[in-house]
Design a protein around this motif. Structure first.
Motif, PDB file in Angstrom:
ATOM      1  N   ALA A   1       5.779 -15.319   4.702  1.00  0.00           N
ATOM      2  CA  ALA A   1       7.174 -15.296   4.253  1.00  0.00           C
ATOM      3  C   ALA A   1       7.304 -14.685   2.861  1.00  0.00           C
ATOM      4  N   GLY A   2       6.376 -15.006   1.975  1.00  0.00           N
ATOM      5  CA  GLY A   2       6.428 -14.462   0.626  1.00  0.00           C
ATOM      6  C   GLY A   2       6.104 -12.993   0.557  1.00  0.00           C
ATOM      7  N   SER A   3       5.055 -12.570   1.255  1.00  0.00           N
ATOM      8  CA  SER A   3       4.672 -11.153   1.188  1.00  0.00           C
ATOM      9  C   SER A   3       5.721 -10.267   1.842  1.00  0.00           C
ATOM     10  N   ALA A   4       6.433 -10.793   2.853  1.00  0.00           N
ATOM     11  CA  ALA A   4       7.518 -10.027   3.478  1.00  0.00           C
ATOM     12  C   ALA A   4       8.635  -9.756   2.471  1.00  0.00           C
ATOM     13  N   GLU A   5       8.994 -10.757   1.690  1.00  0.00           N
ATOM     14  CA  GLU A   5      10.026 -10.551   0.675  1.00  0.00           C
ATOM     15  C   GLU A   5       9.560  -9.573  -0.401  1.00  0.00           C
ATOM     16  N   LEU A   6       8.298  -9.693  -0.794  1.00  0.00           N
ATOM     17  CA  LEU A   6       7.780  -8.831  -1.855  1.00  0.00           C
ATOM     18  C   LEU A   6       7.751  -7.367  -1.436  1.00  0.00           C
ATOM     19  N   ILE A   7       7.275  -7.077  -0.226  1.00  0.00           N
ATOM     20  CA  ILE A   7       7.209  -5.670   0.190  1.00  0.00           C
ATOM     21  C   ILE A   7       8.624  -5.129   0.397  1.00  0.00           C
ATOM     22  N   SER A   8       9.560  -5.972   0.801  1.00  0.00           N
ATOM     23  CA  SER A   8      10.947  -5.529   0.947  1.00  0.00           C
ATOM     24  C   SER A   8      11.535  -5.181  -0.415  1.00  0.00           C
ATOM     25  N   GLN A   9      11.198  -5.954  -1.424  1.00  0.00           N
ATOM     26  CA  GLN A   9      11.657  -5.644  -2.782  1.00  0.00           C
ATOM     27  C   GLN A   9      11.090  -4.301  -3.251  1.00  0.00           C
ATOM     28  N   VAL A  10       9.828  -4.054  -2.965  1.00  0.00           N
ATOM     29  CA  VAL A  10       9.209  -2.774  -3.344  1.00  0.00           C
ATOM     30  C   VAL A  10       9.906  -1.620  -2.648  1.00  0.00           C
ATOM     31  N   ILE A  11      10.145  -1.759  -1.348  1.00  0.00           N
ATOM     32  CA  ILE A  11      10.786  -0.694  -0.568  1.00  0.00           C
ATOM     33  C   ILE A  11      12.175  -0.388  -1.106  1.00  0.00           C
ATOM     34  N   ASP A  12      12.892  -1.403  -1.535  1.00  0.00           N
ATOM     35  CA  ASP A  12      14.253  -1.209  -2.043  1.00  0.00           C
ATOM     36  C   ASP A  12      14.279  -0.828  -3.522  1.00  0.00           C
ATOM     37  N   GLY A  13      13.111  -0.581  -4.099  1.00  0.00           N
ATOM     38  CA  GLY A  13      13.060  -0.120  -5.484  1.00  0.00           C
ATOM     39  C   GLY A  13      13.327  -1.195  -6.513  1.00  0.00           C
ATOM     40  N   GLU A  14      13.204  -2.455  -6.127  1.00  0.00           N
ATOM     41  CA  GLU A  14      13.414  -3.561  -7.056  1.00  0.00           C
ATOM     42  C   GLU A  14      12.101  -3.943  -7.741  1.00  0.00           C
ATOM     43  N   SER A  15      12.199  -4.636  -8.836  1.00  0.00           N
ATOM     44  CA  SER A  15      11.012  -5.203  -9.458  1.00  0.00           C
ATOM     45  C   SER A  15      10.590  -6.411  -8.628  1.00  0.00           C
ATOM     46  N   PRO A  16       9.370  -6.425  -8.104  1.00  0.00           N
ATOM     47  CA  PRO A  16       8.973  -7.544  -7.249  1.00  0.00           C
ATOM     48  C   PRO A  16       8.957  -8.862  -8.018  1.00  0.00           C
ATOM     49  N   ALA A  17       9.153  -9.938  -7.295  1.00  0.00           N
ATOM     50  CA  ALA A  17       9.235 -11.265  -7.896  1.00  0.00           C
ATOM     51  C   ALA A  17       7.917 -11.704  -8.523  1.00  0.00           C
ATOM     52  N   LEU A  18       6.810 -11.112  -8.086  1.00  0.00           N
ATOM     53  CA  LEU A  18       5.495 -11.413  -8.638  1.00  0.00           C
ATOM     54  C   LEU A  18       4.806 -10.126  -9.073  1.00  0.00           C
ATOM     55  N   ASN A  19       3.859 -10.253  -9.969  1.00  0.00           N
ATOM     56  CA  ASN A  19       3.009  -9.123 -10.341  1.00  0.00           C
ATOM     57  C   ASN A  19       2.095  -8.793  -9.165  1.00  0.00           C
ATOM     58  N   LEU A  20       2.236  -7.595  -8.614  1.00  0.00           N
ATOM     59  CA  LEU A  20       1.472  -7.212  -7.431  1.00  0.00           C
ATOM     60  C   LEU A  20       0.195  -6.441  -7.758  1.00  0.00           C
ATOM     61  N   ASP A  21      -0.163  -6.364  -9.006  1.00  0.00           N
ATOM     62  CA  ASP A  21      -1.362  -5.605  -9.369  1.00  0.00           C
ATOM     63  C   ASP A  21      -2.617  -6.107  -8.640  1.00  0.00           C
ATOM     64  N   PRO A  22      -2.849  -7.418  -8.517  1.00  0.00           N
ATOM     65  CA  PRO A  22      -4.048  -7.865  -7.790  1.00  0.00           C
ATOM     66  C   PRO A  22      -4.043  -7.513  -6.312  1.00  0.00           C
ATOM     67  N   PHE A  23      -2.866  -7.142  -5.778  1.00  0.00           N
ATOM     68  CA  PHE A  23      -2.726  -6.857  -4.350  1.00  0.00           C
ATOM     69  C   PHE A  23      -2.570  -5.355  -4.061  1.00  0.00           C
ATOM     70  N   ARG A  24      -2.700  -4.503  -5.068  1.00  0.00           N
ATOM     71  CA  ARG A  24      -2.397  -3.072  -4.906  1.00  0.00           C
ATOM     72  C   ARG A  24      -3.317  -2.432  -3.864  1.00  0.00           C
ATOM     73  N   PRO A  25      -2.751  -1.577  -3.009  1.00  0.00           N
ATOM     74  CA  PRO A  25      -3.528  -0.957  -1.931  1.00  0.00           C
ATOM     75  C   PRO A  25      -4.670  -0.071  -2.404  1.00  0.00           C
ATOM     76  N   GLY A  26      -4.523   0.601  -3.558  1.00  0.00           N
ATOM     77  CA  GLY A  26      -5.532   1.562  -3.976  1.00  0.00           C
ATOM     78  C   GLY A  26      -6.678   0.985  -4.768  1.00  0.00           C
ATOM     79  N   ARG A  27      -6.775  -0.356  -4.876  1.00  0.00           N
ATOM     80  CA  ARG A  27      -7.771  -0.925  -5.785  1.00  0.00           C
ATOM     81  C   ARG A  27      -9.211  -0.707  -5.320  1.00  0.00           C
ATOM     82  N   PHE A  28      -9.411  -0.467  -4.027  1.00  0.00           N
ATOM     83  CA  PHE A  28     -10.782  -0.318  -3.524  1.00  0.00           C
ATOM     84  C   PHE A  28     -11.367   1.067  -3.779  1.00  0.00           C
ATOM     85  N   ALA A  29     -10.504   2.013  -4.167  1.00  0.00           N
ATOM     86  CA  ALA A  29     -10.976   3.368  -4.453  1.00  0.00           C
ATOM     87  C   ALA A  29     -11.257   3.543  -5.947  1.00  0.00           C
ATOM     88  N   GLU A  30     -11.063   2.485  -6.722  1.00  0.00           N
ATOM     89  CA  GLU A  30     -11.200   2.615  -8.185  1.00  0.00           C
ATOM     90  C   GLU A  30     -12.656   2.444  -8.626  1.00  0.00           C
TER      91      GLU A  30
END
Length: 423
Positions: free
Chosen positions: A394-423
């Motif tokens: 339920a939480g991650s659904a709201e967060l990704i919807s906020q990202v898609i709509d260009g809003e600032s997400p309710a939580l810091n998503l840096d630990p969850f960023r998709p590109g972190r494994f290529a760093e």
């Protein structure tokens, strides 16, 4: 926007529902015949907002070796391990041994758990969803004095983050769980006051029906074969239906919520997702004597088995098995789960008559899920939730919807960023 969501497990359906509530036109693509027919089908039933933790725990190598050698140990692995399994293990050990990473990731996951709890309450308040859902707390038992010492340290972190909990003595545990009359050792418990339970399969099906009433289109029995576009955007999703031909669905954005099937699709657009299918097992059975069963959710630390009340049913779940997509269910694993239930709730149910299940939790090597924008402007990811997909959905659904709509997400998503494994 016209948005295509890939996957109709609990994460995909909650995502589709959140996007539809925001006014988007949503199509969900699912290769199986209905919602929640894979990993969401018969999971542990616990929404453990305060119990979440990264997979890559410090000291993992020593613990893993002990568990692998122990008959009832919670970790099992096919031998010889596949190359994919070895890569996942080595990546996990790298994160487990990285200074400070575990603590940062655990805090991030706990914050997501608390946010998801709030989002679940909002969903349940706004919609009539029948899924044996409760928020009556969860208990981690301590079968040794050392376990209680660990819970004391955990309590400090939970207090820091404002997560409601209590440390209980054996008498308090039995007062809250009068059905716990078994001979399993008990030195107390850590109780998470606001954690919840519920049938994930029932919830997902009920929410899918609600999403349809909001205009969401579900296409079952349909497989995504490719994401098409250029280096900047996804232009369409190529799909094939059972017994039919292929077609390309035009869309303005794509959200990948395909669990353990996500890496293959992500590779087609140059995104590396090291998600591994960590296998688990469960047994579900009607209770002959509900008064002898668990009141809510009980985590037996001795066997690492979770027993949950789902209405008049008992579900017991355990093990993490590194065996790829092997769907076999060894009898020895089920027997361990039965022993755990017998040691805590004897006489509650005939566990020999229980329905077995196995599923594949989409685990990342560090632990946090993958939430955010991908390698294309209109590609988004909400996947890799591991053993906490039901809890985080339920939480991650709201967060990704906020990202898609260009809003600032309710939580810091840096630990969850998709590109972190290529760093």
């Amino acid at each position: 926007m016209d948005i295509t969501v890939i996957g109709a497990g609990v994460v995909g359906v909650t995502t589709a529902h959140a996007l539809a509530r925001r006014g988007h036109r949503v199509t969900v693509i699912e290769r199986l015949s209905g919602p929640a027919e894979e990993t969401s089908r018969a999971n542990a039933g616990q929404r453990s907002y305060g119990v979440v933790y990264p997979w890559a725990v410090p000291g993992l190598a020593r613990k893993a070796l002990f568990w692998l050698l122990e008959r009832d140990g919670p970790l099992k692995m096919t031998w010889p391990p596949s190359l994919e399994t070895l890569r996942f293990l080595f990546a996990t050990l790298r994160y487990a041994n990285a200074p400070g990473v575990y603590g940062l990731n655990r805090r991030a996951m706990l914050r997501l758990g608390e946010y998801s709890r709030q989002c679940f309450h909002d969903l349940e308040s706004a919609h009539d969803l029948t899924f044996d859902g409760e928020h009556d707390g969860l208990m981690h038992l301590a079968s040794t004095p050392e376990a209680m010492t660990e819970y004391l340290a955990t309590s400090e972190l939970l207090s820091e983050l404002g997560i409601a909990h209590r440390l209980l003595g054996p008498e308090d545990v039995r007062a809250r769980e009068p059905g716990m009359t078994g001979s399993g050792p008990l030195f107390g418990a850590l109780r998470f006051e606001t954690d919840g339970t519920g049938d994930c399969h029932g919830f997902t099906r009920a929410l899918a029906a609600s999403a349809e009433s909001l205009g969401v289109t579900f296409r079952y029995g349909t497989t995504v074969t490719a994401l098409e576009g250029d280096h900047r955007q996804i232009r369409g999703v190529r799909v094939s239906e059972e017994g039919g031909g292929e077609e390309v669905l035009d869309c303005d954005a794509v959200v990948l919520c395909a669990g353990a099937a996500s890496p293959k699709l992500a590779r087609s657009v140059g995104l590396f997702l090291p998600i591994y299918p960590v296998k688990g097992y469960s047994l579900t059975v009607p209770m002959d004597h509900p008064e002898r069963g668990p009141y809510s959710t009980i985590h037996d630390d001795r066997y690492k088995v979770v027993s949950t009340r789902l209405g008049d049913r008992l579900r017991a779940t355990g093990f993490v098995a590194l065996s790829g997509f092997d769907r076999r269910i060894p009898e020895a694993r089920l027997e361990t789960i039965r022993r755990s239930v017998a040691s805590r709730f004897p006489g509650a149910a005939d566990m020999s008559a229980a329905t077995p299940w196995t599923g594949f939790r989409p685990m990342t090597p560090d632990g946090p899920a993958i939430i955010g924008r991908g390698t294309r402007d209109n590609l988004y990811l909400n996947t890799g939730h591991g053993t906490f997909g039901w809890t985080f959905s339920a939480g991650s659904a709201e967060l990704i919807s906020q990202v898609i709509d260009g809003e600032s997400p309710a939580l810091n998503l840096d630990p969850f960023r998709p590109g972190r494994f290529a760093e």
